[in-house]
Motif scaffolding. Structure first.
Motif, PDB file in Angstrom:
ATOM      1  N   UNK A  39      20.992 -45.842  25.619  1.00 20.15           N
ATOM      2  CA  UNK A  39      19.878 -46.798  24.610  1.00 20.15           C
ATOM      3  C   UNK A  39      20.542 -47.564  23.283  1.00 20.15           C
ATOM      4  N   UNK A  40      20.476 -49.079  23.913  1.00 17.41           N
ATOM      5  CA  UNK A  40      20.639 -50.046  23.538  1.00 17.41           C
ATOM      6  C   UNK A  40      20.224 -50.535  22.116  1.00 17.41           C
ATOM      7  N   UNK A  41      20.896 -50.347  20.689  1.00 18.61           N
ATOM      8  CA  UNK A  41      20.572 -50.630  19.521  1.00 18.61           C
ATOM      9  C   UNK A  41      20.182 -51.625  19.422  1.00 18.61           C
ATOM     10  N   UNK A  42      21.254 -52.963  20.274  1.00 20.12           N
ATOM     11  CA  UNK A  42      21.068 -54.219  19.613  1.00 20.12           C
ATOM     12  C   UNK A  42      21.926 -54.709  20.268  1.00 20.12           C
ATOM     13  N   UNK A  43      21.763 -55.750  20.079  1.00 20.77           N
ATOM     14  CA  UNK A  43      22.232 -56.489  22.078  1.00 20.77           C
ATOM     15  C   UNK A  43      22.567 -58.361  21.111  1.00 20.77           C
ATOM     16  N   UNK A  55      22.623 -60.527   2.469  1.00 20.77           N
ATOM     17  CA  UNK A  55      21.508 -60.955   3.437  1.00 20.77           C
ATOM     18  C   UNK A  55      21.254 -58.955   3.463  1.00 20.77           C
ATOM     19  N   UNK A  56      19.359 -58.809   3.870  1.00 17.63           N
ATOM     20  CA  UNK A  56      18.656 -57.794   3.543  1.00 17.63           C
ATOM     21  C   UNK A  56      18.423 -57.520   5.125  1.00 17.63           C
ATOM     22  N   UNK A  57      19.420 -56.106   5.233  1.00 18.79           N
ATOM     23  CA  UNK A  57      19.061 -55.251   6.961  1.00 18.79           C
ATOM     24  C   UNK A  57      17.861 -54.287   7.468  1.00 18.79           C
ATOM     25  N   UNK A  58      17.053 -54.733   6.980  1.00 20.38           N
ATOM     26  CA  UNK A  58      15.574 -54.008   7.495  1.00 20.38           C
ATOM     27  C   UNK A  58      15.369 -53.762   9.200  1.00 20.38           C
ATOM     28  N   UNK A  59      14.730 -52.823   8.958  1.00 21.07           N
ATOM     29  CA  UNK A  59      13.798 -52.278  10.096  1.00 21.07           C
ATOM     30  C   UNK A  59      13.803 -50.235  10.423  1.00 21.07           C
ATOM     31  N   UNK A  60      13.004 -50.130  11.106  1.00 27.69           N
ATOM     32  CA  UNK A  60      12.290 -48.835  11.159  1.00 27.69           C
ATOM     33  C   UNK A  60      13.513 -47.610  11.216  1.00 27.69           C
ATOM     34  N   UNK A  61      13.032 -46.831  10.790  1.00 29.10           N
ATOM     35  CA  UNK A  61      14.171 -45.202  11.190  1.00 29.10           C
ATOM     36  C   UNK A  61      14.666 -45.716  12.700  1.00 29.10           C
ATOM     37  N   UNK A  65      20.754 -49.517  11.390  1.00 23.71           N
ATOM     38  CA  UNK A  65      21.266 -50.335  10.875  1.00 23.71           C
ATOM     39  C   UNK A  65      22.487 -49.633   9.461  1.00 23.71           C
ATOM     40  N   UNK A  66      22.084 -48.158   9.846  1.00 23.23           N
ATOM     41  CA  UNK A  66      23.861 -47.709   9.324  1.00 23.23           C
ATOM     42  C   UNK A  66      25.065 -47.507  10.406  1.00 23.23           C
ATOM     43  N   UNK A  67      24.403 -47.651  11.739  1.00 19.41           N
ATOM     44  CA  UNK A  67      25.178 -47.993  12.479  1.00 19.41           C
ATOM     45  C   UNK A  67      26.054 -49.336  12.366  1.00 19.41           C
ATOM     46  N   UNK A  68      25.058 -50.223  12.091  1.00 17.57           N
ATOM     47  CA  UNK A  68      26.148 -51.690  11.801  1.00 17.57           C
ATOM     48  C   UNK A  68      26.919 -51.641  10.739  1.00 17.57           C
ATOM     49  N   UNK A  69      27.094 -51.166   9.815  1.00 17.13           N
ATOM     50  CA  UNK A  69      27.422 -50.853   8.385  1.00 17.13           C
ATOM     51  C   UNK A  69      28.928 -50.230   8.693  1.00 17.13           C
ATOM     52  N   UNK A  70      28.954 -49.258   9.779  1.00 15.03           N
ATOM     53  CA  UNK A  70      29.750 -48.136  10.541  1.00 15.03           C
ATOM     54  C   UNK A  70      30.409 -48.731  11.436  1.00 15.03           C
ATOM     55  N   UNK A  71      29.891 -50.228  11.561  1.00 13.75           N
ATOM     56  CA  UNK A  71      30.594 -50.987  12.691  1.00 13.75           C
ATOM     57  C   UNK A  71      31.771 -51.326  11.532  1.00 13.75           C
ATOM     58  N   UNK A  72      30.857 -51.563  10.887  1.00 14.98           N
ATOM     59  CA  UNK A  72      32.239 -52.835  10.276  1.00 14.98           C
ATOM     60  C   UNK A  72      32.624 -52.153   9.400  1.00 14.98           C
ATOM     61  N   UNK A  73      32.415 -50.743   8.770  1.00 18.97           N
ATOM     62  CA  UNK A  73      33.547 -50.076   7.836  1.00 18.97           C
ATOM     63  C   UNK A  73      34.162 -49.549   8.791  1.00 18.97           C
ATOM     64  N   UNK A  74      34.617 -50.236  10.333  1.00 19.31           N
ATOM     65  CA  UNK A  74      35.655 -49.731  11.002  1.00 19.31           C
ATOM     66  C   UNK A  74      35.285 -48.322  11.594  1.00 19.31           C
ATOM     67  N   UNK A 234      15.428 -55.221  12.587  1.00 19.30           N
ATOM     68  CA  UNK A 234      16.157 -55.105  13.286  1.00 19.30           C
ATOM     69  C   UNK A 234      14.906 -54.313  14.357  1.00 19.30           C
ATOM     70  N   UNK A 235      14.571 -54.256  15.188  1.00 18.66           N
ATOM     71  CA  UNK A 235      13.773 -53.135  15.977  1.00 18.66           C
ATOM     72  C   UNK A 235      14.152 -53.004  17.740  1.00 18.66           C
ATOM     73  N   UNK A 236      14.103 -51.592  17.507  1.00 22.84           N
ATOM     74  CA  UNK A 236      14.333 -50.870  19.151  1.00 22.84           C
ATOM     75  C   UNK A 236      15.501 -52.353  20.113  1.00 22.84           C
TER      76      UNK A 236
END
Ligand code: ATP
Length: 301
Positions: A39-43, A55-61, A65-74, A234-236
């Protein structure tokens, strides 16, 4: 992705603010992809956030979105591509980042005071544990508490404070280390309108006064709409990046969701209808008031 989107005043402004004095973008993602199993969240996500940009990060459940934050937080590795904060590869414990998590209830019996929570944002930081370090720490914590107007309750147990008071202290904790990037994960969730406004104003003051870049995950864009330079939607596995006027349209969201979506503008608010996710960019309050299918004033954005 909308790489060819026309440059607008918003993006010009962001580009003029461009990079910091050392020439580095506050946040840079290059050809970034994140997948869990098949499953690819974003590519191929390319995103450069300038100092002071919001920058506002939007998208459905579940759109990542949170995974992007976690990437940036290392805390989570990209599947491919690169992520940099202020010119350096992402890493855990990066003091260039302040993080405001979702509003959570504090477990009863946890004897943490507001001042202790804010202090956690300092510990392990550069001024060490010597006498001078301790005095500097105390000064920084007091200043961060004053900045969010929390002096009156900062010495109370967190569990005894209201959600809005707790969230102001979380903002103070995120800002006490003087970060270049502020990551906010639905910081307004479950706050009433007055506290939503207060917390957003605190974040806004910070980015104006210090040029702190803000990435703000939210399901409800309206409380922050006037502050937003660009939206990452972000959507699917698909995404669009651009100023709100370019991304928050019926055409763009219909394409992203792969179904007909209407974006309505009602008294300066955006109402999104048809995503199947009533909270999506809309919020529960908006959902209660939105009966677009029967609304004679319905307008396609
Ligand atoms: N470590 C992991 N391993 C496997 N799957 C994960 C992991 N972390 C997140 N996921 C999955 O990735 C998807 C995206 O999660 P994420 O929390 O980033 O979404 P979100 O857009 O923040 O959602 P929400 O709006 O509900 O908070 C979810 O389906 C989640 O279950």
């Amino acid at each position: 992705m909308n790489k060819g989107a026309a440059l607008t005043e918003h993006t010009d402004r962001a580009e003029r603010r461009a990079t910091g004095t050392d020439g580095a973008a506050a946040v840079r993602l290059e050809a970034a992809s994140l997948a869990f199993g098949d499953r690819t969240l974003w590519r191929d996500l390319d995103l450069e956030v300038a100092p002071g940009e919001f920058v506002a990060v939007l998208g459905p459940n579940g759109s990542g979105k949170t995974s992007l934050m976690r990437v940036l937080l290392g805390r989570l590795a990209l599947s491919s591509g690169h992520a940099h904060i202020a010119g350096a590869p992402v890493r855990a414990g990066n003091h260039d980042i302040g993080y405001v998590p979702q509003q959570k209830t504090i477990d009863a019996g946890v004897q943490l005071r507001g001042v202790d929570l804010v202090g956690l944002g300092v510990d392990g930081h550069r001024w060490g544990l010597g006498l001078r370090g301790r005095a500097e720490r105390k000064r920084k914590v007091a200043a961060a508490i004053a900045d969010v107007g929390a002096e009156a309750f900062a010495h109370h147990a967190l569990e005894s404070l209201s959600g809005g008071e707790q969230q102001r202290l979380r903002v103070a904790q995120a800002l006490v280390g003087d970060p270049k990037v502020l990551l906010c994960d639905e910081p307004l969730l479950s706050l009433d309108l007055a506290n939503q406004r207060l917390v957003s104003e605190l974040i806004e003051q910070r980015r104006r006064a210090h040029g702190t870049a803000v990435l703000f995950v939210t399901h409800e864009i309206n409380p922050i709409l006037p502050l937003v330079d660009r939206v990452l939607y972000l959507v699917d596995g698909r995404f669009r990046i651009g100023p709100p006027d370019e991304v928050m349209t019926s055409e763009v969201l219909s394409e992203l969701y792969g179904t007909e979506v209407d974006v309505l503008r009602v008294r300066g608010r955006l109402v999104v209808v048809g995503t199947g996710d009533t909270m999506d960019a809309l919020g529960a309050a908006g959902a209660q008031h939105c009966h677009a299918d029967t609304d004679p004033n319905r307008v396609r954005a």
